[in-house]
Scaffold this motif. Structure first.
Motif, short mmCIF file in Angstrom:
data_model
loop_
_atom_site.label_atom_id
_atom_site.label_comp_id
_atom_site.label_asym_id
_atom_site.label_seq_id
_atom_site.Cartn_x
_atom_site.Cartn_y
_atom_site.Cartn_z
N GLU A 158 32.75 25.66 54.81
CA GLU A 158 33.20 27.05 54.96
C GLU A 158 33.56 27.35 56.41
OE1 GLU A 158 30.60 29.93 53.26
OE2 GLU A 158 31.04 29.27 51.21
N SER A 161 36.94 25.87 57.04
CA SER A 161 37.96 26.70 56.42
C SER A 161 38.22 27.95 57.25
CB SER A 161 37.52 27.10 55.01
OG SER A 161 38.45 27.95 54.40
N GLY A 162 37.15 28.56 57.78
CA GLY A 162 37.30 29.74 58.62
C GLY A 162 38.06 29.42 59.90
N ASN A 165 41.76 29.00 59.03
CA ASN A 165 42.39 30.31 58.82
C ASN A 165 42.61 31.03 60.15
OD1 ASN A 165 42.46 29.98 56.03
ND2 ASN A 165 40.51 31.03 55.70
N ASN A 222 29.09 30.16 44.87
CA ASN A 222 29.16 31.06 46.02
C ASN A 222 28.03 30.72 46.96
OD1 ASN A 222 29.25 33.22 47.84
ND2 ASN A 222 28.18 34.58 46.43
N LYS A 264 42.39 35.71 51.08
CA LYS A 264 42.13 34.26 51.17
C LYS A 264 40.70 33.88 50.80
CE LYS A 264 45.50 33.60 54.89
NZ LYS A 264 45.68 33.22 56.32
N ASP A 265 39.80 34.84 50.78
CA ASP A 265 38.39 34.54 50.56
C ASP A 265 37.87 35.26 49.32
OD1 ASP A 265 38.05 32.91 52.83
OD2 ASP A 265 37.91 34.69 54.10
N ILE A 266 36.75 34.76 48.82
CA ILE A 266 36.09 35.42 47.70
C ILE A 266 35.68 36.83 48.11
CG2 ILE A 266 34.10 35.35 46.16
CD1 ILE A 266 34.10 32.32 46.48
N ASN A 267 35.94 37.79 47.24
CA ASN A 267 35.59 39.18 47.50
C ASN A 267 34.10 39.31 47.80
OD1 ASN A 267 34.59 41.94 46.03
ND2 ASN A 267 36.54 42.22 47.07
N ARG A 271 30.51 38.35 45.76
CA ARG A 271 29.45 37.52 46.32
C ARG A 271 28.10 38.23 46.20
NH1 ARG A 271 31.80 34.91 51.96
NH2 ARG A 271 33.38 33.56 51.02
N PRO A 319 41.26 33.18 44.92
CA PRO A 319 40.02 32.43 45.20
C PRO A 319 38.82 32.95 44.42
CG PRO A 319 40.45 33.99 46.96
CD PRO A 319 41.62 34.08 46.03
N ASN A 320 38.98 34.10 43.75
CA ASN A 320 37.86 34.71 43.03
C ASN A 320 37.67 34.15 41.63
OD1 ASN A 320 37.26 37.03 45.02
ND2 ASN A 320 39.43 37.32 44.62
#
Length: 382
Positions: A158, A161-162, A165, A222, A264-267, A271, A319-320
């Motif tokens: 993660e 990935s951050g 981005n 998650n 771009k990310d899970i809401n 989570r 992504p969700n």
């Protein structure tokens, strides 16, 4: 007319020297740069970026107010990035002393100590790091060991990935300069990206004990939804009770966060839902005793768009979807607000399968509360 020229002459005599003379005050602090020159091309060249980072760190350091513990917390990062490991270690020690917390930043402290012994990060570096980290880890409390154990391969993925981005977002600006605030954020990403990837293999022998690791008793997809182990639990929920949970979702991203980033990310609300379920199951409540209803309206509707519509709108896959599928499989009931669908111009066929539609989210919220469901507002705030 003569009076006009006399006034100009007087102003020139008084004002111009103030701009023309150098500042000879030896105690004057350098002004914080409002912008950092960071050419976009360097972001695609890891070697060039690594070579330039120390200079950028020194620029930022020049503008840090040298006051209080916060200064040392920030200075530790920039000394580290600048390769000034002695001052980085001193800054960390200053925070530890001020906050009476001898374990603060043990990963960074052992890193800079090992770098001072072997800046090439060879065999001596590894020996020093593992010896000091092992000694520091063994002195930690149970909770502190749990925190250290949370830095694992999933966390690193993660983090990577951050960082990726962050690189892409900076390149989109198409500018060779960034604000000081954006530069600080990027350098924090860079620090963790570089250090954690190097150190994870060296810390794993001490942090992989299952008793320190978080668990995912129901929803797996998650990493932020895990349950951390806790010692000495006194309050235990009734496993025979029916736990009825009603959650309202209205936000696509954080307040004032651009959709281009949030997409771009899970809401974050999703989570939170997965974590709430995991916490209940982790506390000994069976799946059959947990009922969860989601009342979805406003921009949160976009979270539940099918992949085709989502990708057309945001340019990325939704992504969700994997997490939503897990929630649905658990039995979570997702209800969309028909009024919000109308206002946003989103017909039912643009949403994922399995969701329900109500006339309005307001009646979902009121009717389920009257049925005894515990209400939670999951609106996202900064």
């Amino acid at each position: 007319m003569n009076r006009f020229f006399v006034m100009i002459a007087l102003l020139s005599f008084v004002v111009l020297p103030a701009f023309g003379q150098p500042n000879n005050d030896p105690t004057a602090k350098p002004a914080a740069p409002e912008m950092i020159y960071l050419p976009a091309a360097i972001l695609d060249d890891p070697a060039a970026l690594a070579k330039a980072i120390p200079g950028y760190a020194i620029q930022v350091m020049a503008g840090l107010p040298k006051k209080g513990t916060m200064y040392y917390k920030q200075a530790a990062t920039y000394y580290l990035l600048a390769g000034d490991y002695r001052n980085a270690a001193d800054a960390i020690d200053s925070v530890r002393k001020a906050e009476d917390n001898p374990s603060w930043r043990i990963l960074y402290k052992t890193y800079v100590d090992a770098k001072m012994k072997d800046n090439t990060e060879g065999a001596i570096f590894k020996q020093v790091f593992q010896k000091e980290y092992s000694a520091a880890f063994n002195k930690l409390s149970f909770d502190q060991k749990v925190n250290e154990a949370d830095i694992d391969s999933v966390y690193i993925n993660e983090l990577n990935s951050g960082y990726k981005n962050a690189i892409e977002d900076m390149k989109k600006n198409k500018s060779d300069s960034v604000s000081l605030t954006d530069a600080k954020d990027f350098f924090t990403y860079y620090r963790d990206y570089i250090i954690y990837n190097k150190l994870l293999p060296l810390t794993m022998p001490y942090t992989t004990d299952p008793k320190y690791k978080k668990s995912f008793p129901a929803i797996k997809g998650n990493n932020w939804g895990g349950v951390f182990p806790v010692e000495g639990i006194d309050e235990i929920p009734d496993p025979k009770q029916q736990y009825k949970l009603l959650m309202e979702l209205t936000s696509f991203g954080m307040k004032e966060q651009p959709d281009s980033i949030a997409s771009k990310d899970i809401n974050l609300a999703l989570r939170d839902i997965s974590r709430t379920i995991n916490l209940h199951v982790g506390a000994g409540i069976s799946k059959e005793k947990i009922d969860v209803v989601l009342a979805v309206h406003a921009k949160a509707l976009h979270v539940f768009l099918n992949n085709e519509k989502y990708k057309k709108k945001y340019g990325v896959d939704n992504p969700n979807l994997p997490l939503i599928k897990e929630l649905q499989d658990f039995g979570v009931k997702i209800t969309l607000c028909g009024q919000a669908m109308h206002f946003l111009g989103l017909p039912r066929e643009q949403f994922i399968p399995g969701v329900k539609v109500s006339l309005t989210a307001q009646t979902v919220i009121s009717s389920y509360q009257l049925k005894g469901y515990v209400f939670s507002d999951l609106t996202l705030h900064d």
